[in-house]
Motif scaffolding. Structure first.
Motif, PDB file in Angstrom:
ATOM      1  N   THR A   1      -1.825  15.309   2.004  1.00  0.00           N
ATOM      2  CA  THR A   1      -1.658  14.013   1.364  1.00  0.00           C
ATOM      3  C   THR A   1      -2.718  13.031   1.852  1.00  0.00           C
ATOM      4  OG1 THR A   1      -0.111  13.303   3.095  1.00  0.00           O
ATOM      5  CG2 THR A   1       0.821  14.330   1.115  1.00  0.00           C
ATOM      6  N   CYS A   2      -2.916  11.967   1.073  1.00  0.00           N
ATOM      7  CA  CYS A   2      -3.875  10.910   1.420  1.00  0.00           C
ATOM      8  C   CYS A   2      -3.145   9.573   1.450  1.00  0.00           C
ATOM      9  CB  CYS A   2      -5.002  10.830   0.391  1.00  0.00           C
ATOM     10  SG  CYS A   2      -6.212  12.138   0.495  1.00  0.00           S
ATOM     11  N   GLU A   3      -3.400   8.789   2.490  1.00  0.00           N
ATOM     12  CA  GLU A   3      -2.926   7.420   2.496  1.00  0.00           C
ATOM     13  C   GLU A   3      -3.787   6.604   1.543  1.00  0.00           C
ATOM     14  OE1 GLU A   3      -0.266   6.332   4.009  1.00  0.00           O
ATOM     15  OE2 GLU A   3       0.121   8.293   4.935  1.00  0.00           O
ATOM     16  N   LYS A   4      -3.193   5.602   0.927  1.00  0.00           N
ATOM     17  CA  LYS A   4      -3.913   4.821  -0.076  1.00  0.00           C
ATOM     18  C   LYS A   4      -5.149   4.151   0.503  1.00  0.00           C
ATOM     19  CE  LYS A   4      -3.131   1.474  -3.775  1.00  0.00           C
ATOM     20  NZ  LYS A   4      -2.133   0.592  -4.453  1.00  0.00           N
ATOM     21  N   ASP A   5      -5.085   3.750   1.780  1.00  0.00           N
ATOM     22  CA  ASP A   5      -6.209   3.043   2.390  1.00  0.00           C
ATOM     23  C   ASP A   5      -7.147   3.967   3.164  1.00  0.00           C
ATOM     24  OD1 ASP A   5      -4.474   3.658   4.408  1.00  0.00           O
ATOM     25  OD2 ASP A   5      -4.479   1.670   5.343  1.00  0.00           O
ATOM     26  N   GLU A   6      -6.963   5.284   3.051  1.00  0.00           N
ATOM     27  CA  GLU A   6      -7.872   6.211   3.731  1.00  0.00           C
ATOM     28  C   GLU A   6      -9.236   6.154   3.062  1.00  0.00           C
ATOM     29  OE1 GLU A   6      -8.188  10.912   5.137  1.00  0.00           O
ATOM     30  OE2 GLU A   6      -6.701  10.297   3.636  1.00  0.00           O
TER      31      GLU A   6
ATOM     32  N   ALA B   1      -8.848  12.993  -3.194  1.00  0.00           N
ATOM     33  CA  ALA B   1      -7.392  12.977  -3.001  1.00  0.00           C
ATOM     34  C   ALA B   1      -6.769  14.168  -3.738  1.00  0.00           C
ATOM     35  CB  ALA B   1      -6.808  11.668  -3.502  1.00  0.00           C
TER      36      ALA B   1
ATOM     37  N   THR C   1     -14.542   4.834  -7.195  1.00  0.00           N
ATOM     38  CA  THR C   1     -13.123   5.030  -7.486  1.00  0.00           C
ATOM     39  C   THR C   1     -12.863   6.456  -7.942  1.00  0.00           C
ATOM     40  OG1 THR C   1     -12.932   2.714  -8.149  1.00  0.00           O
ATOM     41  CG2 THR C   1     -11.166   4.183  -8.829  1.00  0.00           C
TER      42      THR C   1
ATOM     43  N   LYS D   1     -10.354   9.361  -6.126  1.00  0.00           N
ATOM     44  CA  LYS D   1      -9.339  10.150  -6.813  1.00  0.00           C
ATOM     45  C   LYS D   1      -9.651  11.646  -6.735  1.00  0.00           C
ATOM     46  CE  LYS D   1      -7.519   8.672 -10.683  1.00  0.00           C
ATOM     47  NZ  LYS D   1      -6.151   8.315 -10.240  1.00  0.00           N
TER      48      LYS D   1
ATOM     49  N   ARG E   1     -11.614  11.154   3.602  1.00  0.00           N
ATOM     50  CA  ARG E   1     -11.025  12.133   2.684  1.00  0.00           C
ATOM     51  C   ARG E   1     -11.949  13.341   2.530  1.00  0.00           C
ATOM     52  NH1 ARG E   1      -8.102   8.682  -2.224  1.00  0.00           N
ATOM     53  NH2 ARG E   1      -7.094   7.158  -0.852  1.00  0.00           N
TER      54      ARG E   1
END
Length: 263
Positions: free
Chosen positions: A176-181, A167, A160, A164, A186
């Motif tokens: 930007t990063c999609e939440k499910d990427e 991102a 986790t 973060k 990333r």
């Protein structure tokens, strides 16, 4: 901290009894023992936490050893062994030295038992890089888990943290990063940014490319071998290796980011 048995503590105490007698620590006075620990290990041997079983040199030493991490305890015992050997060599034919040598094998066994313990893990690559309560809790939890010597439990929160971290590194570059990427995706985008910004050595660029596949595998570890779900946890030794590997990536990136700003 080392899990020293009472018999091992007794072996240390008896070995340290030469030449001044049981209850002493070799030829040290209070002053010279204090100086020895301060200069060699940066340790305050007569600190209050080492006096909980009594303030004598012997008690402070053994209390310190059972509270220190195995790596530091091993360093201390090796240094004491070397000093003891020097004292024995200075009186090769004395009855006291001959009697003391009978205690040497047990003391050596204690040292040998600690040599198999790995050095403690650190959170060198894990830091609160932004003002964020969730991030601060993640870092604090990882630190607590490692302090309890449970790297297998830290795997989920380390993943986790990395999500973060990458991102954030993309966002400061306007991406930007999609939440499910996923994590490796990333990092792959971040790697391209790094290589465009800095003149990296070929070895570093190859290492960064290799990290993509490692982080892809880290996704699987998080999903199938961590407390993120009802999983069978990794063996502690394997978890140590994985945590160290991911931490080494984070340490490298911290240095590269500092170089980006000329720090």
């Amino acid at each position: 901290m080392p899990e020293l048995k009472r018999s091992q503590i007794r072996a240390i105490e008896e070995a340290m009894g030469y030449p001044r007698g049981y209850g002493y620590v070799l030829d040290f006075s209070d002053r010279t023992l204090e100086e020895f620990f301060d200069e060699e290990f940066g340790v305050e041997i007569f600190a209050s936490e080492n006096k909980i079983n009594g303030g004598s040199k012997r008690n402070c030493l053994t209390t310190f050893l059972v509270q220190a991490d195995s790596h530091l305890a091993l360093r201390v015992l090796r240094a004491l062994w070397d000093r003891r050997e020097g004292l024995l060599e200075s009186a090769p034919s004395s009855e006291e030295a001959a009697a003391a040598r009978t205690k040497s094998p047990a003391f050596q066994d204690v040292i040998s038992s600690l040599q198999g313990d790995p050095a403690p893990l650190t959170t060198a690559g894990v830091e609160a890089f932004a003002k964020d309560r969730t991030l601060e809790e993640l870092v604090a939890d990882i630190e607590r888990t490692l302090a309890a010597n449970k790297p297998e439990v830290a795997i989920d929160h380390l993943h986790t943290y990395c999500m973060k971290k990458f991102a954030h590194l993309l966002e400061v570059r306007g991406e930007t990063c999609e939440k499910d990427e996923p994590l490796h995706s990333r990092f792959g985008r971040y790697r391209k940014c790094l290589e465009a910004e800095q003149d990296l050595h070929e070895f570093t660029t190859r290492a960064l490319k290799t990290f993509i596949s490692l982080l892809d595998s880290f996704n699987d570890l998080r999903n199938n071998h961590s407390l993120a779900h009802d999983n069978q946890l990794l063996a502690p030794m394997e978890a140590r290796f994985i945590f160290s590997s991911i931490s080494s990536i984070l340490v490298l990136l911290r240095a590269l980011e500092a170089g980006r700003y000329g720090e």
